[in-house]
Enzyme design. Structure first.
Site, mmCIF file in Angstrom:
data_model
loop_
_atom_site.group_PDB
_atom_site.id
_atom_site.type_symbol
_atom_site.label_atom_id
_atom_site.label_comp_id
_atom_site.label_asym_id
_atom_site.label_seq_id
_atom_site.Cartn_x
_atom_site.Cartn_y
_atom_site.Cartn_z
ATOM 1 N N GLU A 1 0.811 -1.219 0.000
ATOM 2 C CA GLU A 1 0.000 0.000 0.000
ATOM 3 C C GLU A 1 0.853 1.281 0.000
ATOM 4 O O GLU A 1 0.637 2.155 -0.854
ATOM 5 C CB GLU A 1 -0.971 -0.008 1.184
ATOM 6 N N THR B 1 20.384 -39.402 3.209
ATOM 7 C CA THR B 1 20.676 -38.481 2.108
ATOM 8 C C THR B 1 21.903 -37.642 2.416
ATOM 9 O O THR B 1 22.751 -37.411 1.551
ATOM 10 C CB THR B 1 19.464 -37.585 1.834
#
Length: 355
Positions: free
Chosen positions: A57, A229
């Site tokens: 705004e 991983t």
């Protein structure tokens, strides 16, 4: 009404320009329009550009005033904004107060802000100041744009996206190295194993689909992988093939096997390791306390299956290649039924399913 929808749709386009830089704040766009007898005139546009920076705004109003130094009759204007103007002091002053001070005659809001510090207060402030306020234009699209923000505010957990790539016969990788030995190793021994030639992972993604994964990393505040991983691939988990900030890196290490020299602990981005409590519900609650509104979980199978079984997730993204591993000595993909129609990207089948 059609023009009102069009202006909010433009607000959404503007909001997306801040996609990789505003988190944990929502993406917001705004347009200031003057209504003349012979038609509408767009005076200014703006969007929330970065976390801690001015909101959509004030950016819109500033751009309008710079473009029209002769002055603006705000009473004859409508401010269109995709999310309710804030009503509290945070890193910036309340946008609702600025709108009131400028004397804008009408405000159209795409959807209310679920943040308890706002949650309708901005609308009430403007209405009590005599401003006409319309709420709920293109609301579904406005909520979808900020689904991660809404999830954190309403469900008090991050928006969870599970992602993996698999072969046509259902594997995410082949078995590499001595898995048992790797999980039991600690300290220098684990670091030695990291340096061993355990074989390269099966390459399933293409260069293009790999780049799209990095886009996902930029869109989410955190990225998570499991212990296996980290040990086998030693990933950095950064956003190196897309613009935007690096995500917070998250992993688990119940047995204390991850060497501090692992690349996931580099100073390129922060890292959180859950050791004592690795329950997924606890991890989600803890990340929410840290104001993390989204997490991309990339694997491996054990972690992904644990989350699927918990039911605490929002989207599943699966990339399926045409290649087959052709062996039972592989790591099976999570057990998950793909029911949607895939899209084809670089000859790969890409599935996106919502819980």
């Amino acid at each position: 009404m059609e023009s009102t929808k069009s202006y909010i749709q433009r607000c959404l386009q503007l909001a997306r320009l801040g996609a990789y830089y505003v988190a944990p704040n929502p993406m917001v766009g705004a347009i200031l329009v003057r209504h003349d007898a012979d038609g509408d005139v767009i005076l200014g546009e703006g969007w929330h550009e970065a976390y801690g920076a001015p909101h959509a705004e004030p950016n819109c109003i500033r751009h309008a005033e710079e473009a029209h130094p002769e002055g603006i009759d705000y009473q004859q204007c409508t401010l269109y904004v995709s999310l309710e103007p804030c009503s509290h002091y945070g890193k910036t002053p309340p946008c609702a107060e600025l709108i009131i001070r400028k004397g804008i005659g009408r405000v159209v809001v795409g959807t209310l802000d679920p943040n308890p510090q706002v949650a309708g207060r901005g609308v009430r402030m403007m209405q009590e100041a005599g401003i006409e306020v319309v709420v709920g234009v293109e609301e579904t699209a406005c909520r979808e744009l900020n689904k991660r923000f809404f999830c954190l505010q309403e469900k008090h957990r991050p928006y969870v996206i599970l992602k993996w790539a698999q072969t046509a016969d259902g594997y995410i990788d082949r078995l590499r190295g001595d898995e048992t030995m790797r999980h039991e190793a600690r300290g220098d021994e684990a670091m030695r194993l990291l340096g061993e030639d355990v074989g390269r992972p099966v390459v399933i993604s293409t260069p293009l689909t790999k780049q799209l994964v990095h886009q996902q990393r930029a869109e989410n505040m955190a990225i998570m992988v499991g212990t296996r991983t980290v040990l086998l691939d030693n990933p950095r988990l950064l956003t190196t093939h897309w613009s935007g900030r690096h995500p917070l890196r998250v992993t688990v290490d119940r047995h204390g096997v991850l060497p501090q020299e692992s690349r996931i602990f580099s100073d390129e981005a922060p890292t959180i390791v859950y050791r004592e409590n690795t329950d997924w519900q606890y991890i989600c609650a803890d990340l929410a306390q840290r104001n993390i509104h989204s997490i991309l979980v990339e694997g491996g199978t054990t972690l992904l299956q644990h989350i699927l079984d918990s039911g605490i997730y929002d989207e599943v993204h699966v990339e399926v290649s045409s290649q087959k591993l052709g062996t039972e000595q592989g790591v099976k993909a999570p057990q998950y039924l793909l029911t949607t129609q895939p899209t084809m990207v670089d000859n790969q089948q890409m599935y996106i399913q919502y819980r």
